[in-house]
Motif scaffolding. Structure first.
Motif, PDB file in Angstrom:
ATOM      1  N   GLN A 144      34.025  57.338  94.774  1.00 30.55           N
ATOM      2  CA  GLN A 144      33.196  57.988  93.747  1.00 30.55           C
ATOM      3  C   GLN A 144      32.021  58.720  94.398  1.00 30.55           C
ATOM      4  OE1 GLN A 144      32.269  55.081  90.744  1.00 30.55           O
ATOM      5  NE2 GLN A 144      34.411  54.449  90.537  1.00 30.55           N
ATOM      6  N   TYR A 145      32.334  59.598  95.309  1.00 31.09           N
ATOM      7  CA  TYR A 145      31.351  60.216  96.197  1.00 31.09           C
ATOM      8  C   TYR A 145      30.849  61.569  95.688  1.00 31.09           C
ATOM      9  CZ  TYR A 145      29.440  61.698 100.753  1.00 31.09           C
ATOM     10  OH  TYR A 145      28.642  62.122 101.777  1.00 31.09           O
ATOM     11  N   GLN A 146      31.745  62.395  95.145  1.00 38.14           N
ATOM     12  CA  GLN A 146      31.347  63.750  94.722  1.00 38.14           C
ATOM     13  C   GLN A 146      31.539  63.908  93.211  1.00 38.14           C
ATOM     14  OE1 GLN A 146      33.562  67.046  96.461  1.00 38.14           O
ATOM     15  NE2 GLN A 146      31.934  68.509  95.949  1.00 38.14           N
ATOM     16  N   LEU A 147      30.443  64.245  92.521  1.00 44.33           N
ATOM     17  CA  LEU A 147      30.530  64.478  91.068  1.00 44.33           C
ATOM     18  C   LEU A 147      31.149  65.850  90.837  1.00 44.33           C
ATOM     19  CD1 LEU A 147      29.891  63.598  88.178  1.00 44.33           C
ATOM     20  CD2 LEU A 147      27.636  64.688  88.448  1.00 44.33           C
ATOM     21  N   ARG A 148      32.227  65.880  90.081  1.00 48.80           N
ATOM     22  CA  ARG A 148      32.927  67.133  89.832  1.00 48.80           C
ATOM     23  C   ARG A 148      32.364  67.808  88.595  1.00 48.80           C
ATOM     24  NH1 ARG A 148      34.001  69.324  93.287  1.00 48.80           N
ATOM     25  NH2 ARG A 148      36.078  70.123  93.030  1.00 48.80           N
ATOM     26  N   PRO A 149      32.498  69.145  88.509  1.00 49.67           N
ATOM     27  CA  PRO A 149      31.942  69.875  87.351  1.00 49.67           C
ATOM     28  C   PRO A 149      32.458  69.348  86.007  1.00 49.67           C
ATOM     29  CG  PRO A 149      32.707  71.393  89.054  1.00 49.67           C
ATOM     30  CD  PRO A 149      33.152  70.020  89.472  1.00 49.67           C
ATOM     31  N   GLU A 150      33.659  68.775  86.033  1.00 50.72           N
ATOM     32  CA  GLU A 150      34.229  68.259  84.782  1.00 50.72           C
ATOM     33  C   GLU A 150      33.572  66.947  84.356  1.00 50.72           C
ATOM     34  OE1 GLU A 150      36.951  70.527  87.364  1.00 50.72           O
ATOM     35  OE2 GLU A 150      35.847  68.647  87.608  1.00 50.72           O
ATOM     36  N   ASP A 155      36.578  60.813  95.273  1.00 56.07           N
ATOM     37  CA  ASP A 155      36.298  60.169  96.556  1.00 56.07           C
ATOM     38  C   ASP A 155      36.090  61.201  97.663  1.00 56.07           C
ATOM     39  OD1 ASP A 155      38.699  57.428  96.023  1.00 56.07           O
ATOM     40  OD2 ASP A 155      36.721  57.868  95.152  1.00 56.07           O
ATOM     41  N   GLY A 156      35.322  60.792  98.669  1.00 60.84           N
ATOM     42  CA  GLY A 156      35.175  61.582  99.880  1.00 60.84           C
ATOM     43  C   GLY A 156      35.851  60.859 101.025  1.00 60.84           C
ATOM     44  N   LEU A 157      36.019  61.561 102.145  1.00 57.73           N
ATOM     45  CA  LEU A 157      36.620  60.952 103.334  1.00 57.73           C
ATOM     46  C   LEU A 157      35.616  61.071 104.470  1.00 57.73           C
ATOM     47  CD1 LEU A 157      39.141  59.730 104.708  1.00 57.73           C
ATOM     48  CD2 LEU A 157      39.817  62.075 105.302  1.00 57.73           C
ATOM     49  N   LEU A 158      35.120  59.941 104.944  1.00 53.42           N
ATOM     50  CA  LEU A 158      34.204  59.982 106.092  1.00 53.42           C
ATOM     51  C   LEU A 158      35.029  60.152 107.354  1.00 53.42           C
ATOM     52  CD1 LEU A 158      31.366  59.813 107.274  1.00 53.42           C
ATOM     53  CD2 LEU A 158      31.688  57.314 107.449  1.00 53.42           C
ATOM     54  N   MET A 159      34.677  61.185 108.128  1.00 51.08           N
ATOM     55  CA  MET A 159      35.379  61.460 109.385  1.00 51.08           C
ATOM     56  C   MET A 159      34.333  61.545 110.503  1.00 51.08           C
ATOM     57  SD  MET A 159      37.983  64.429 108.051  1.00 51.08           S
ATOM     58  CE  MET A 159      39.221  64.192 109.352  1.00 51.08           C
ATOM     59  N   ASP A 160      34.674  61.030 111.698  1.00 52.06           N
ATOM     60  CA  ASP A 160      33.732  61.201 112.799  1.00 52.06           C
ATOM     61  C   ASP A 160      34.453  61.604 114.079  1.00 52.06           C
ATOM     62  OD1 ASP A 160      32.932  57.696 113.655  1.00 52.06           O
ATOM     63  OD2 ASP A 160      34.767  58.872 113.971  1.00 52.06           O
ATOM     64  N   LEU A 161      33.665  62.168 114.969  1.00 54.23           N
ATOM     65  CA  LEU A 161      34.152  62.568 116.292  1.00 54.23           C
ATOM     66  C   LEU A 161      33.156  62.051 117.316  1.00 54.23           C
ATOM     67  CD1 LEU A 161      35.627  65.949 117.387  1.00 54.23           C
ATOM     68  CD2 LEU A 161      33.709  65.026 118.661  1.00 54.23           C
ATOM     69  N   VAL A 162      33.661  61.371 118.351  1.00 53.50           N
ATOM     70  CA  VAL A 162      32.786  60.930 119.435  1.00 53.50           C
ATOM     71  C   VAL A 162      33.236  61.633 120.725  1.00 53.50           C
ATOM     72  CG1 VAL A 162      32.098  58.722 118.425  1.00 53.50           C
ATOM     73  CG2 VAL A 162      34.194  58.849 119.763  1.00 53.50           C
ATOM     74  N   LEU A 163      32.283  62.122 121.487  1.00 57.32           N
ATOM     75  CA  LEU A 163      32.619  62.945 122.649  1.00 57.32           C
ATOM     76  C   LEU A 163      33.317  62.159 123.748  1.00 57.32           C
ATOM     77  CD1 LEU A 163      29.533  65.298 122.857  1.00 57.32           C
ATOM     78  CD2 LEU A 163      31.858  65.822 122.093  1.00 57.32           C
ATOM     79  N   SER A 164      33.161  60.831 123.742  1.00 57.63           N
ATOM     80  CA  SER A 164      33.837  60.019 124.775  1.00 57.63           C
ATOM     81  C   SER A 164      35.355  60.122 124.635  1.00 57.63           C
ATOM     82  CB  SER A 164      33.383  58.564 124.664  1.00 57.63           C
ATOM     83  OG  SER A 164      33.614  58.090 123.343  1.00 57.63           O
ATOM     84  N   ASP A 165      35.839  60.553 123.472  1.00 59.71           N
ATOM     85  CA  ASP A 165      37.287  60.758 123.293  1.00 59.71           C
ATOM     86  C   ASP A 165      37.761  62.033 123.996  1.00 59.71           C
ATOM     87  OD1 ASP A 165      37.642  59.618 119.794  1.00 59.71           O
ATOM     88  OD2 ASP A 165      37.443  58.542 121.697  1.00 59.71           O
ATOM     89  N   PHE A 166      36.817  62.893 124.408  1.00 52.75           N
ATOM     90  CA  PHE A 166      37.197  64.207 124.965  1.00 52.75           C
ATOM     91  C   PHE A 166      36.534  64.450 126.324  1.00 52.75           C
ATOM     92  CE2 PHE A 166      37.417  64.207 120.406  1.00 52.75           C
ATOM     93  CZ  PHE A 166      38.711  64.665 120.182  1.00 52.75           C
ATOM     94  N   PRO A 167      36.943  63.705 127.349  1.00 46.87           N
ATOM     95  CA  PRO A 167      36.317  63.881 128.674  1.00 46.87           C
ATOM     96  C   PRO A 167      36.464  65.313 129.204  1.00 46.87           C
ATOM     97  CG  PRO A 167      38.273  62.469 128.793  1.00 46.87           C
ATOM     98  CD  PRO A 167      37.969  62.662 127.339  1.00 46.87           C
ATOM     99  N   ASP A 168      37.501  66.009 128.751  1.00 46.31           N
ATOM    100  CA  ASP A 168      37.681  67.397 129.224  1.00 46.31           C
ATOM    101  C   ASP A 168      37.126  68.409 128.236  1.00 46.31           C
ATOM    102  OD1 ASP A 168      40.941  66.268 130.229  1.00 46.31           O
ATOM    103  OD2 ASP A 168      39.030  66.243 131.340  1.00 46.31           O
ATOM    104  N   GLY A 169      36.402  67.938 127.212  1.00 47.00           N
ATOM    105  CA  GLY A 169      35.812  68.857 126.229  1.00 47.00           C
ATOM    106  C   GLY A 169      36.743  69.105 125.049  1.00 47.00           C
TER     107      GLY A 169
END
Ligand SMILES: CC(C)(COP(=O)(O)OP(=O)(O)OC[C@H]1O[C@@H](n2cnc3c(N)ncnc32)[C@H](O)[C@@H]1OP(=O)(O)O)[C@@H](O)C(=O)NCCC(=O)NCCS
Length: 175
Positions: A144-150, A155-169
C-alpha cells in the motif's frame, strides 16, 4: 546540493533551468509517464524539479528527454542514495534509463557512495526490467505504497544496487 554536469556516452545529465519547464511538463503529461508521476503541471515542474536542487535533466541530442532525482543520505552509518527518474516516450527501449542511472551512480561512487535504491510501482514492468537488467535487486514489496488517482493504494517494489556486486563497474549495455 547543486549537481555538476555529468557526461555519458549518449547523454548528459545537467542541472535543470527555466527553459526546461515546458518540455519536462510535456513529457510528464505523456500517458506512460503520468501513469506513475501523477499530476505535474508547470508550477510543480518549477518548484519540484527546476528549484529542487535534487534533479538533473537527461539531455539527449540537445533535447530535454527526462529527469533523474538523487537524494543522498549522508548519515555515515546508513549512507545510501534514493533515486527516481522519468524518460519521455521518444527515447524508450534504448536503455537510456539504465545509462542515466549508470552516470549518476558512477558520480556518487566517486563521492564515496556504495548503495542505491529505487522504488517502482509493482505494476511498472518496463522500469523494473530496466533496473534489474542494470543490476538492481528486488529487496521486497512495499505494501500500500502509492496512492492511485482512483483512490486506492498500490504496492511498490524496493530495489537496491550495491557496488560490491560490480567489481568491474556497471554496464548498461549488458543483457
Ligand atoms: C523507467 C524507464 C526510464 C525505463 O526506460 P528505458 O530506458 O526505455 O528502458 P529499457 O530500454 O531498459 O527497456 C526496459 C524494458 O522495458 C520495455 N519497455 C520500455 N519502455 C516500454 C514501454 N513504454 N512500454 C512497454 N515496454 C517498455 C523494453 O522493451 C525493455 O524490455 P526488453 O529489453 O525485454 O525488450 C522508462 O520506462 C520511463 O521513464 N517510464 C515512465 C516513467 C517511469 O516509469 N519512471 C520510473 C518510475 S520508478
Amino acid at each position: 546540493m547543486a549537481w555538476s554536469v555529468l557526461t555519458g556516452e549518449r547523454m548528459t545529465l545537467r542541472p535543470p533551468v527555466e527553459a526546461d519547464v515546458a518540455s519536462l511538463a510535456r513529457i510528464l503529461a505523456e500517458d506512460e509517464v503520468s501513469r506513475w508521476w501523477v499530476g505535474y503541471d508547470d508550477s510543480r515542474v518549477r518548484d519540484e524539479i527546476v528549484a529542487s536542487g535534487s534533479a538533473l535533466v537527461m539531455e539527449i541530442d540537445g533535447r530535454a528527454a527526462g529527469a533523474i532525482f538523487l537524494y543522498p543520505n549522508e548519515d555515515a552509518e546508513y549512507r545510501h542514495t534514493v533515486i527516481h527518474l522519468f524518460l519521455g516516450a521518444d527515447w524508450y527501449r534504448q536503455r537510456y534509463g539504465a545509462e542515466a542511472l549508470t552516470i549518476a551512480i558512477e558520480h556518487l561512487a566517486s563521492l564515496g557512495h556504495h548503495r542505491f535504491t529505487l522504488d517502482p510501482n509493482v505494476n511498472n514492468g518496463p522500469a523494473i526490467r530496466s533496473y534489474e537488467r542494470l543490476g538492481f535487486k528486488r529487496v521486497g514489496v512495499l505494501r500500500q505504497y502509492q496512492l492511485r488517482p482512483e483512490g486506492h493504494w498500490e504496492d511498490g517494489l524496493l530495489m537496491d544496487l550495491v557496488l560490491s556486486d560490480f567489481p568491474d563497474g556497471l554496464d548498461w549495455r549488458r543483457d
